[in-house]
Design a protein around this motif. Structure first.
Motif, mmCIF file in Angstrom:
data_model
loop_
_atom_site.group_PDB
_atom_site.id
_atom_site.type_symbol
_atom_site.label_atom_id
_atom_site.label_comp_id
_atom_site.label_asym_id
_atom_site.label_seq_id
_atom_site.Cartn_x
_atom_site.Cartn_y
_atom_site.Cartn_z
ATOM 1 N N UNK A 40 49.721 42.009 48.930
ATOM 2 C CA UNK A 40 50.727 41.987 47.870
ATOM 3 C C UNK A 40 51.991 42.362 48.593
ATOM 4 N N UNK A 41 53.265 42.356 48.000
ATOM 5 C CA UNK A 41 54.425 42.600 48.455
ATOM 6 C C UNK A 41 54.530 43.953 48.220
ATOM 7 N N UNK A 42 54.484 44.156 46.973
ATOM 8 C CA UNK A 42 54.608 45.789 46.523
ATOM 9 C C UNK A 42 53.374 46.356 46.530
ATOM 10 N N UNK A 43 53.315 47.690 46.637
ATOM 11 C CA UNK A 43 52.317 48.763 46.921
ATOM 12 C C UNK A 43 51.681 48.843 45.469
ATOM 13 N N UNK A 153 50.258 46.807 51.628
ATOM 14 C CA UNK A 153 51.266 45.976 51.010
ATOM 15 C C UNK A 153 52.500 45.691 51.962
ATOM 16 N N UNK A 154 53.434 44.797 51.506
ATOM 17 C CA UNK A 154 54.528 44.467 52.512
ATOM 18 C C UNK A 154 54.450 43.622 53.657
ATOM 19 N N UNK A 155 55.371 43.639 54.433
ATOM 20 C CA UNK A 155 55.578 42.569 55.269
ATOM 21 C C UNK A 155 55.505 43.115 56.789
ATOM 22 N N UNK A 156 54.963 44.177 57.140
ATOM 23 C CA UNK A 156 54.709 44.932 58.302
ATOM 24 C C UNK A 156 54.207 43.933 59.345
ATOM 25 N N UNK A 157 53.900 44.260 60.592
ATOM 26 C CA UNK A 157 53.182 43.565 61.521
ATOM 27 C C UNK A 157 51.728 43.854 61.260
ATOM 28 N N UNK A 158 51.291 45.046 60.814
ATOM 29 C CA UNK A 158 49.910 45.233 60.648
ATOM 30 C C UNK A 158 49.399 44.614 59.727
#
Ligand SMILES: Nc1ncnc2c1ncn2[C@@H]1O[C@H](COP(=O)(O)OP(=O)(O)OP(=O)(O)O)[C@@H](O)[C@H]1O
Ligand SMILES: [Mg+2]
Length: 298
Positions: A40-43, A153-158
């Protein structure tokens, strides 16, 4: 080390042979596992509860399912499942355990790889650590026909490392505009970085079917218009207090209350997931892509 690798290969081969020779009661229509990342984008939109319960329903339908808790910051599949794992991903990353050694069988028939909280960025692991981790993922290929990856959530590398490596991605959003905007950001990155990925949408915590459909229509319209992709609608889960009651009881909601609206809605999503998929690339495809991503070749 060589002995250990040989042992693992033998284990994988044995599991593979058992599939083909003896174990006709199990449904094993795939040459390799179908890897599906849930993101998801948002947590806080319901990924972990969705993934855990989806895995349980698939296991009830006689699928061999492994859930990987790939939320490297705040792993908590084991909390939702009500189990306390002794070993988790961190032990694998440190080279102390193999993935098989940390696989946990649960009463519902799902196997899980527990995550460790606060794990270093995968991208920051040294080459040997990363290679060891990626190689060990390949051993899961013959142990399951579906691998569900619960990401952060989100667009981090992990997060994106796992998302871009999967054959299919389920993006979860709630009807809130902030969640929708963040879901769109995720969809945009996946479609740009990995145009072949099958992208599914699930709307969680909807107040009605109509509200959920409207959310899908809005997102699919912008995805078609600006990203030139078709978003597949898997359906919705209603806002249902059963989920939070089940979490407090440390039981997955499909077991806590199988007849609840949220559990019934999830069954419909399982039907729409449509086995078999168009083109399962399996863990080997997943491995190559995750390896390329973290070595900067993506
Ligand atoms: N369909 C639902 N109806 C009501 N509450 C829900 C529903 N789905 C999830 N929740 C609630 O939302 C909270 C967050 O759920 P969950 O932990 O599954 O989200 P997440 O996306 O995995 O969060 P994170 O981004 O922190 O990993 C839970 O406490 C749960 O009670
Ligand atoms: Mg979560």
């Amino acid at each position: 080390m060589a002995d250990q690798a040989q042992g693992l290969r033998a284990l994988a081969k044995q599991a593979h042979l058992e599939d083909h020779l003896g174990n006709s009661a199990l449904v094993t229509p795939y040459p390799a596992a179908r890897t599906i990342a849930v993101t998801s984008g948002k947590g806080g939109v319901g990924k972990t509860n969705f993934t855990t319960n989806l895995a349980l329903l698939l296991a009830q339908a006689r699928r061999r399912v492994i859930v990987v808790d790939a939320d490297l910051g705040l792993a908590n599949i084991h909390v939702v499942m009500g189990i306390s794992p002794t070993y988790h991903l961190e032990h694998v990353l440190r080279g102390e355990k193999t993935l098989q050694e940390i696989l946990i069988s649960t009463p519902g028939g799902v196997q899980i790889i527990a995550g460790g909280s606060g794990i270093t960025e995968l991208a920051n692991l040294d080459h040997a650590q990363r290679t060891r981790f990626i190689e060990s993922l390949s051993e899961l290929d013959h142990l399951a026909d579906t691998i569900l990856v619960d990401t952060g959530a989100g667009l981090s590398q992990n997060v994106m490392g796992f998302v871009l490596a999967a054959d299919e991605v389920i993006v979860i959003t709630t009807p809130e505009p902030t969640s929708l905007a963040d879901a769109y950001a995720t969809i945009k990155v996946v479609s740009r970085e990995n145009p072949g990925t099958r992208l599914h949408l699930v709307v969680n915590m909807a107040t009605s079917e109509a509200e959920a459909s409207a959310v899908y229509e809005r997102l699919s319209l912008v995805a078609r218009q600006f990203l030139h992709i078709e978003l597949d609608y898997l359906g919705y889960l209603p806002q249902d207090a059963t989920v939070s009651r089940a979490v407090r009881a440390q039981q997955p909601f499909t077991q806590f209350s199988p007849g609840s609206p949220v559990a019934r809605a999830l069954s419909q999503i399982v039907d729409r997931l449509g086995y078999p998929p168009a083109r399962p690339a399996g863990v080997s495809g997943f491995l190559n892509r995750i390896s390329n991503f973290f070595s900067g070749r993506k």
